[in-house]
Scaffold this motif. Sequence first.
Motif, PDB file in Angstrom:
ATOM      1  N   SER A 230      -4.243  -6.723   3.648  1.00 13.83           N
ATOM      2  CA  SER A 230      -4.172  -6.326   2.115  1.00 13.83           C
ATOM      3  C   SER A 230      -4.499  -4.721   2.097  1.00 13.83           C
ATOM      4  O   SER A 230      -5.262  -4.242   2.268  1.00 13.83           O
ATOM      5  N   LEU A 231      -3.135  -4.154   2.460  1.00 11.71           N
ATOM      6  CA  LEU A 231      -2.918  -2.301   2.333  1.00 11.71           C
ATOM      7  C   LEU A 231      -3.264  -2.407   1.101  1.00 11.71           C
ATOM      8  O   LEU A 231      -1.865  -2.372   0.611  1.00 11.71           O
ATOM      9  N   ARG A 232      -3.963  -1.305   0.797  1.00 15.46           N
ATOM     10  CA  ARG A 232      -3.631  -1.002  -0.254  1.00 15.46           C
ATOM     11  C   ARG A 232      -3.367   0.819  -0.913  1.00 15.46           C
ATOM     12  O   ARG A 232      -3.082   1.177  -0.160  1.00 15.46           O
ATOM     13  N   CYS A 233      -1.863   0.441  -1.521  1.00 15.01           N
ATOM     14  CA  CYS A 233      -1.029   1.831  -1.503  1.00 15.01           C
ATOM     15  C   CYS A 233      -1.298   2.624  -2.866  1.00 15.01           C
ATOM     16  O   CYS A 233      -1.068   2.033  -3.673  1.00 15.01           O
ATOM     17  N   THR A 234      -2.104   3.718  -3.043  1.00 17.34           N
ATOM     18  CA  THR A 234      -2.674   4.127  -3.800  1.00 17.34           C
ATOM     19  C   THR A 234      -2.783   5.766  -3.340  1.00 17.34           C
ATOM     20  O   THR A 234      -2.186   6.431  -2.224  1.00 17.34           O
ATOM     21  N   PRO A 235      -2.433   6.425  -5.065  1.00 18.78           N
ATOM     22  CA  PRO A 235      -2.488   8.286  -4.452  1.00 18.78           C
ATOM     23  C   PRO A 235      -3.401   8.551  -4.692  1.00 18.78           C
ATOM     24  O   PRO A 235      -4.169   9.584  -4.471  1.00 18.78           O
ATOM     25  N   GLU A 236      -4.908   7.705  -4.472  1.00 22.91           N
ATOM     26  CA  GLU A 236      -6.047   8.835  -3.847  1.00 22.91           C
ATOM     27  C   GLU A 236      -6.218   9.400  -2.745  1.00 22.91           C
ATOM     28  O   GLU A 236      -5.421   9.349  -1.925  1.00 22.91           O
ATOM     29  N   PRO A 237      -6.412  10.301  -2.462  1.00 23.01           N
ATOM     30  CA  PRO A 237      -6.830  11.465  -1.619  1.00 23.01           C
ATOM     31  C   PRO A 237      -7.260  10.931  -0.846  1.00 23.01           C
ATOM     32  O   PRO A 237      -8.911  10.948  -1.090  1.00 23.01           O
ATOM     33  N   LEU A 238      -7.040  10.869   0.874  1.00 23.43           N
ATOM     34  CA  LEU A 238      -8.308  10.770   1.002  1.00 23.43           C
ATOM     35  C   LEU A 238      -8.250  12.240   1.861  1.00 23.43           C
ATOM     36  O   LEU A 238      -7.445  12.576   3.283  1.00 23.43           O
ATOM     37  N   ALA A 239      -9.241  12.419   2.520  1.00 20.16           N
ATOM     38  CA  ALA A 239     -10.115  13.385   3.528  1.00 20.16           C
ATOM     39  C   ALA A 239      -9.863  13.399   4.542  1.00 20.16           C
ATOM     40  O   ALA A 239     -10.072  12.119   5.649  1.00 20.16           O
ATOM     41  N   VAL A 240      -8.987  14.052   5.828  1.00 25.93           N
ATOM     42  CA  VAL A 240      -8.556  13.980   7.236  1.00 25.93           C
ATOM     43  C   VAL A 240      -9.259  15.180   8.031  1.00 25.93           C
ATOM     44  O   VAL A 240      -8.368  15.987   7.370  1.00 25.93           O
ATOM     45  N   PRO A 241      -9.908  14.902   8.380  1.00 26.41           N
ATOM     46  CA  PRO A 241     -11.109  16.141   8.918  1.00 26.41           C
ATOM     47  C   PRO A 241     -10.701  16.703  10.556  1.00 26.41           C
ATOM     48  O   PRO A 241     -10.178  15.778  11.045  1.00 26.41           O
TER      49      PRO A 241
END
Length: 241
Positions: A230-241
């Motif tokens: 189950s993929l959680r689709c949220t507005p939380e920002p994820l860092a992409v180094p």
Amino acid sequence: MRSFFAPFAVVLALVAGASFARADDFVLALSWTPGFCATLATPDAKPECAPSDASTNALLSLHGLWPQPRGRAYCAVSDDLIARDRSPGWDDLPPVPLQDPALEQALAEVMPGVASHLDRHEWIKHGTCTGWDADTYMRTAIALTQTARATQTQRLISKAQGDTVTSAALCRALEADFGPGILKAASLKVDRVGRGAQRRAVLVDLRIYLRDSGSGLALDSAHLAEGAASLRCTPEPLAVP
């Protein structure tokens, strides 16, 4: 260089006379290598975390192709090899028994972890439980990774490098690539690094659950193992180094 992999589908050859049943369900684990390196206390300990070709670091890389169910591992592998695999570092593991020399270069191109002998670990722990020989296992994993690199999802992650992306945006890109079923057949591995105000969620892995219905395995909507994740689709920002 001419690619010898089909870009969007790969038919799997089965190993005759295998002593255990072949796998039907798999997890394709794709790493964002800079994210993985950002989570390490001592990234210099991993050769793949040293400064390298920027184009490689801007692409999803192969972590592994894992037959399911979870826990299916080390099939027909000696206790000695299992112990060596579970020890720190994989330098003492034997090389993957590839017969096609071209696969070694192709594997290094999609799996930076080869520098740390990740390929040896993946074959010993997971590949031995597929019912395939080493060439089939690695050729399949390479082709699936190449397919993933030709998606909107890849372009979104690459564009976000050095900044952030939300899981909601990743969900939209994955849906565009594979249809709505992907939301029940994928997950993200996110690790939190740093302290206090500097603490952030970092994208590490994208994992896609696939099913071989008998005609082969491919990274497309027809082969998604819907309901496996189950993929959680949220507005939380994820860092992409």
